[in-house]
Design an enzyme around this catalytic site. Structure first.
Site, PDB file in Angstrom:
ATOM      1  N   LEU A 192      28.683  95.817  60.074  1.00  0.00           N
ATOM      2  CA  LEU A 192      29.219  94.946  59.214  1.00  0.00           C
ATOM      3  C   LEU A 192      29.978  93.718  59.935  1.00  0.00           C
ATOM      4  O   LEU A 192      29.655  92.699  59.622  1.00  0.00           O
ATOM      5  CB  LEU A 192      30.578  95.424  58.557  1.00  0.00           C
ATOM      6  N   LYS A 193      30.301  94.073  61.201  1.00  0.00           N
ATOM      7  CA  LYS A 193      30.861  93.127  62.120  1.00  0.00           C
ATOM      8  C   LYS A 193      29.702  92.159  62.544  1.00  0.00           C
ATOM      9  O   LYS A 193      29.822  90.869  62.314  1.00  0.00           O
ATOM     10  CB  LYS A 193      31.437  93.847  63.262  1.00  0.00           C
TER      11      LYS A 193
ATOM     12  N   HIS B   2      43.323  82.600  66.168  1.00  0.00           N
ATOM     13  CA  HIS B   2      42.477  83.466  65.309  1.00  0.00           C
ATOM     14  C   HIS B   2      41.673  82.661  64.236  1.00  0.00           C
ATOM     15  O   HIS B   2      40.681  83.280  63.788  1.00  0.00           O
ATOM     16  CB  HIS B   2      43.480  84.426  64.371  1.00  0.00           C
TER      17      HIS B   2
ATOM     18  N   GLU C 105      41.177  86.794  82.417  1.00  0.00           N
ATOM     19  CA  GLU C 105      41.077  88.173  82.093  1.00  0.00           C
ATOM     20  C   GLU C 105      39.410  88.257  81.914  1.00  0.00           C
ATOM     21  O   GLU C 105      39.132  89.178  81.007  1.00  0.00           O
ATOM     22  CB  GLU C 105      41.915  88.638  80.584  1.00  0.00           C
TER      23      GLU C 105
ATOM     24  N   GLU D 217      53.865  84.167  68.305  1.00  0.00           N
ATOM     25  CA  GLU D 217      53.130  83.667  67.154  1.00  0.00           C
ATOM     26  C   GLU D 217      53.923  82.794  66.208  1.00  0.00           C
ATOM     27  O   GLU D 217      55.214  83.436  65.748  1.00  0.00           O
ATOM     28  CB  GLU D 217      52.267  84.686  66.468  1.00  0.00           C
TER      29      GLU D 217
ATOM     30  N   ASP E 137      52.327  91.582  78.517  1.00  0.00           N
ATOM     31  CA  ASP E 137      52.328  91.594  77.020  1.00  0.00           C
ATOM     32  C   ASP E 137      52.795  92.738  76.174  1.00  0.00           C
ATOM     33  O   ASP E 137      52.516  93.899  76.454  1.00  0.00           O
ATOM     34  CB  ASP E 137      50.890  91.461  76.829  1.00  0.00           C
TER      35      ASP E 137
ATOM     36  N   CYS F 179      52.496  89.274  69.338  1.00  0.00           N
ATOM     37  CA  CYS F 179      51.945  88.315  68.000  1.00  0.00           C
ATOM     38  C   CYS F 179      52.288  88.766  66.770  1.00  0.00           C
ATOM     39  O   CYS F 179      52.828  90.112  66.823  1.00  0.00           O
ATOM     40  CB  CYS F 179      50.437  88.759  68.255  1.00  0.00           C
TER      41      CYS F 179
ATOM     42  N   ILE G 256      48.119  82.247  76.968  1.00  0.00           N
ATOM     43  CA  ILE G 256      48.474  83.583  77.009  1.00  0.00           C
ATOM     44  C   ILE G 256      47.930  84.474  77.582  1.00  0.00           C
ATOM     45  O   ILE G 256      48.032  85.586  78.008  1.00  0.00           O
ATOM     46  CB  ILE G 256      48.511  84.089  75.312  1.00  0.00           C
TER      47      ILE G 256
HETATM   48  N1  GLN Z   1      47.303  88.496  77.456  1.00  0.00           N
HETATM   49  C1  GLN Z   1      46.278  88.930  76.337  1.00  0.00           C
HETATM   50  C2  GLN Z   1      45.107  87.848  75.979  1.00  0.00           C
HETATM   51  O1  GLN Z   1      45.449  86.873  76.218  1.00  0.00           O
HETATM   52  C3  GLN Z   1      47.100  89.183  74.966  1.00  0.00           C
HETATM   53  C4  GLN Z   1      46.391  89.546  73.653  1.00  0.00           C
HETATM   54  C5  GLN Z   1      47.451  89.774  72.582  1.00  0.00           C
HETATM   55  O2  GLN Z   1      48.363  89.545  72.674  1.00  0.00           O
HETATM   56  N2  GLN Z   1      46.921  90.755  71.846  1.00  0.00           N
HETATM   57  O3  GLN Z   1      44.096  88.218  75.319  1.00  0.00           O
HETATM   58 ZN    ZN Z   2      48.946  87.641  70.811  1.00  0.00          ZN
END
Ligand code: GLN
Ligand code: ZN
Length: 777
Positions: free
Chosen positions: A17-18, A708, A498, A679, A613, A657, A445
């Site tokens: 589905l994704k 998002h 990351e 957020e 986080d 978030c 972030i």
């Molecule tokens: N450091 C993570 C990122 O930037 C934080 C992600 C999150 O809060 N879900 O993806």
């Molecule tokens: Zn987040």
């Protein structure tokens, strides 16, 4: 006795589905192909459940994005801003639906997405219904009916699943925030219409999900349940209505809930087994009780003996005919099929034998029914029971689980906890001296786009097609280019991007003792996004540094500060499948000590900003308020332990978030991170009010745009938000950042959005210096 299921995973065994949704969004497959994929998944799921021997199988548990948004479509709760997108075709309906979920940005319009939030205490997110004042409803989408009819063609008379009317309203937001429940009288007629058509088409059972029945309710809410189900009953005496509750116990609502005029009520006996006695003692004659004994939220094999005890108790009291057996909640929250796990290295056989996924859980439900209904167990059934006893006993006593050195470290916990930093103002000064940041510092972030290329390197490394040093070269190259880009665009605090992480929890889990991994244990998080939670099966400890190499490298490339990026203990816990043989708090503290090892190593390596986080801290909150304090106490403790012992000069950031903080602001403050990024963008800075009312003492980075959604915000939009922020928060305390990591976005969107954001920061610096008098606090 009836064996049934509240919902089956809809993503497909191979996340079909994704893939189909994403391909449809990018225009690489047609509408018909997408519909075809959806229908194939439904057919397979129905078949599988039928073959397993379930008596009652759900429909409308499928969704192309989210079942709450499906409900909004069903009742025509389509916010005004999308009205131009309404078209009279099935494809038009689906496009509108996706626009509501994801936002819409084309030549003919630029419309923001609807708000999204966590589904109770899970990591599933739903699209928050938006109601106008005095919202009108109409039957708009017939999905639930279509899917019932489809299944019937397949020879299965399913139990359509609806989000119940009261929970649906309680999940929504009404403009002007009057009492949403006043909308019930407008809403119910649509449910009547749906039930009428379902009934005309031969539906016998209807499942109404009313999870709010297991939450804290005020009188008005309780009365809404009574009114709604009385009306439904009086109009549909022939329909069998099952109300499903889960994630909590009925507790103080038991009396009211069991007296609702329905045919059956489902209770979650995994989360709250204590409720069985109360329910059995208050249950009126004729009400059928559905026992959720198989854990729909975790991956441990059911302990048959334990479940049979509960079932037998209920049978003893109200008789076999009034019992249904099921998983505790929809299996939406379970991975699909353990049989697909074939990698002994990441998931050793011995541990695999302790597990059970959705497909296996369906079999467990059927076996439990057969074992507890008068039927004389045959050879096979006998064998299943004894195999089960053996696995359960094996897990309890396994040496794999217990690690003496971890238990030993716990002895110095109090000492570690006692290591205190100076108060924030002192730290802030020392940090500023070291970092020399401008006002309204800009940052992100943590993650930057994870392109398919980057993911392919990791896959190659795993398959042995790339050496570690080859892999490391590629990642470092990526880090270098993202550092250069951040310098060019003018960000103040940089990140390494990351790229080496598949996922913010899995990455750490893979390096810690006590975790194992599945290959295919995906669970839907939101829309087409799935997560593959690690499995915490035993005691946890860090063996080697986990991030130092990358961060040190990134920092070596630039004179601007680079943040070290870690995932906090509560989030690692919350986003994993967690062992159920010791309290969560203990597991969480084990993780905290491991993260602390990493924090200290980063500091030693010269990293001056470390972000830990904790996006999941709020979703870990118990669903009943009375239980909050005990959770918050250990969650805050775990977070503080994860950085305890560092210097005042080292700046600790945290990120959260979808957080609504008003009710836990004191605990958020108690985390005492120097900077918190949150957020805010989908709710137009509403969330900031609480930081203002409470006078949050440390720095805050309100998320300025919604990562998002693929739409690119303009600098003006963000300047507008910053202007709102400076009214409620001292300008010295404000950071400028997006609302979450950028890994799911592409580079084009990211570069455009971040440039706009940096422009917005420059503009607000200017504005604040000119208008400093006018900004009053
Ligand atoms: N450091 C993570 C990122 O930037 C934080 C992600 C999150 O809060 N879900 O993806
Ligand atoms: Zn987040």
């Amino acid at each position: 006795m009836i064996a049934h299921n509240l919902g089956y995973p809809r993503i497909g065994n191979g996340r079909e589905l994704k893939k189909a949704c994403e391909n449809y969004w990018s225009g690489t497959i047609s509408y018909d192909q997408l519909i075809q994929t959806g229908s194939e998944i439904r057919i397979k799921n129905l078949e599988l459940q039928k073959r397993a021997g379930l008596d009652l199988i759900p429909s409308n548990d499928f969704s192309f994005y989210d079942h709450v948004l499906d409900t909004s479509m069903m009742v025509g709760a389509i916010p005004e801003r999308y009205s131009n997108l309404k078209k009279n075709s099935k494809q038009g309906e689906l496009d509108l639906y996706f626009a509501m979920a994801r936002g819409y940005q084309k030549d003919d319009g630029d419309i923001t997405a609807m708000e999204m939030t966590k589904w109770f205490d899970t990591n599933y997110h739903y699209i928050v219904p938006e109601f106008e004042q005095n919202q009108r409803f109409e039957l708009w989408s017939t999905k639930v009916i279509d899917e019932f009819i489809d299944a019937k063609r397949q020879g299965i008379n399913t139990k359509p699943v609806l989000v119940g009317p009261v929970s649906y309203l309680l999940m929504g937001k009404e403009k002007g925030s009057r009492n949403k429940l006043d909308l019930l009288q407008n809403l119910l007629p649509v449910y009547f219409e749906v039930l009428t058509i379902l009934s005309e088409n031969g539906a016998q059972w209807i499942q109404m999900d009313e999870p709010f029945l297991a939450m804290d309710l005020d009188l008005k809410e309780k009365n809404a349940f009574i009114a709604a189900y009385n009306e439904i009953r009086s109009r549909f005496p022939q329909l069998k209505i099952l109300i499903a509750t889960y994630f909590e116990g009925l507790r103080d609502n038991t009396q009211m809930a069991v007296n609702l005029p329905v045919n059956a009520i489902h209770i979650d006996l995994v989360r709250y087994p204590e409720q069985l006695d109360a329910v059995l003692s208050l249950i009126p004659d004729n009400l059928i009780l559905s026992l959720g004994v198989v854990d729909g939220r975790n991956i441990w094999k059911n302990d048959y003996e334990n479940s049979l005890k509960l079932i037998k108790k209920a049978v003893g009291k109200i008789g076999e005919k009034r019992i249904m057996v099921s998983a505790s909640c929809s299996l939406l929250h379970s991975p699909c099929d353990l049989d697909l796990e074939t990698n002994d290295k990441t998931l050793p056989k011995q541990i695999k034998d302790w597990l059970s996924f959705a497909k296996q859980k369906i079999h467990e439900v059927v076996i439990l029914k057969r074992l507890s209904s008068g039927e004389i167990p045959d050879e096979i059934l006998h064998q299943k029971l004894s195999e089960n006893k053996k696995s359960v006993a094996d897990r309890k006593t396994s040496q794999l689980i217990h690690n003496e050195s971890v238990k030993k470290r716990f002895e110095s916990l109090a000492e570690i906890e006692g290591l205190k930093r100076s108060p924030y103002p002192v730290r802030k000064q020392k940090q500023q001296k070291k970092l020399n940041l401008p006002s309204f510092p800009t940052t992100t972030i943590g993650s930057f786009p994870q392109t398919s290329e980057v993911r392919s390197w990791r896959a190659k490394l795993k398959r042995g097609e790339l050496t570690y040093s080859g892999y490391s070269e590629l990642i470092k190259h990526e880090i270098e280019s993202v550092i250069r880009w951040q310098e060019d665009v003018g960000l103040d605090v940089l990140v390494h991007g990351e790229f080496e992480r598949n996922d913010m929890v899995e990455y750490f889990g893979e390096m810690l003792d006590g975790f194992v991994f599945t290959k295919n244990g995906w669970v839907q998080s939101y829309g087409s996004r799935c997560v593959k939670p690690p499995v915490i099966f035993g005691d946890i400890q860090r063996i080697n540094p986990m991030t130092v190499e990358w961060i040190k490298y990134a920092q070596s490339l630039t004179s601007k500060p680079v943040k070290g990026m870690l995932t906090g203990p509560v989030t690692i816990l919350q986003w994993s499948f967690v062992r159920d043989d010791q309290p969560l708090s203990e597991t969480c503290l084990q993780i905290a000590l491991s993260i602390r090892d990493e924090v200290l190593d980063l500091e030693k390596a010269g990293v001056s900003i470390i972000q830990i986080d904790e996006p999941a801290i709020r979703e870990g909150l118990p669903l009943r308020k009375n239980d909050w304090n005990s959770y918050l106490e250990w969650a805050v403790k775990a977070f503080r332990i994860s950085y305890s012992g560092i210097k005042d000069e080292t700046q600790i950031h945290t990120h959260m978030c979808y957080s609504e903080f008003h009710d836990i602001i004191q605990n958020i403050t108690a985390l005492d991170a120097d900077v918190i990024t949150i957020e805010c963008s989908r709710s137009q800075m509403e969330l900031l009010d609480v930081f203002a009312d409470y006078k949050y003492p440390n720095d805050i980075g309100p998320g300025l745009y919604d990562i998002h959604s693929p739409r690119v915000p303009s600098d003006e939009e963000m300047i507008g938000l910053l202007k709102k922020a400076v009214v409620v928060i001292p300008k010295e305390n404000i950071w400028v950042n997006p609302d979450c990591g950028l890994k799911t976005r592409n580079w084009e969107e990211t570069k455009a959005a971040i440039s706009e954001m940096v422009r917005a920061a420059r503009a607000i610096r200017e504005f604040a210096s000119v208008n400093s008098e006018a900004i009053v606090h």
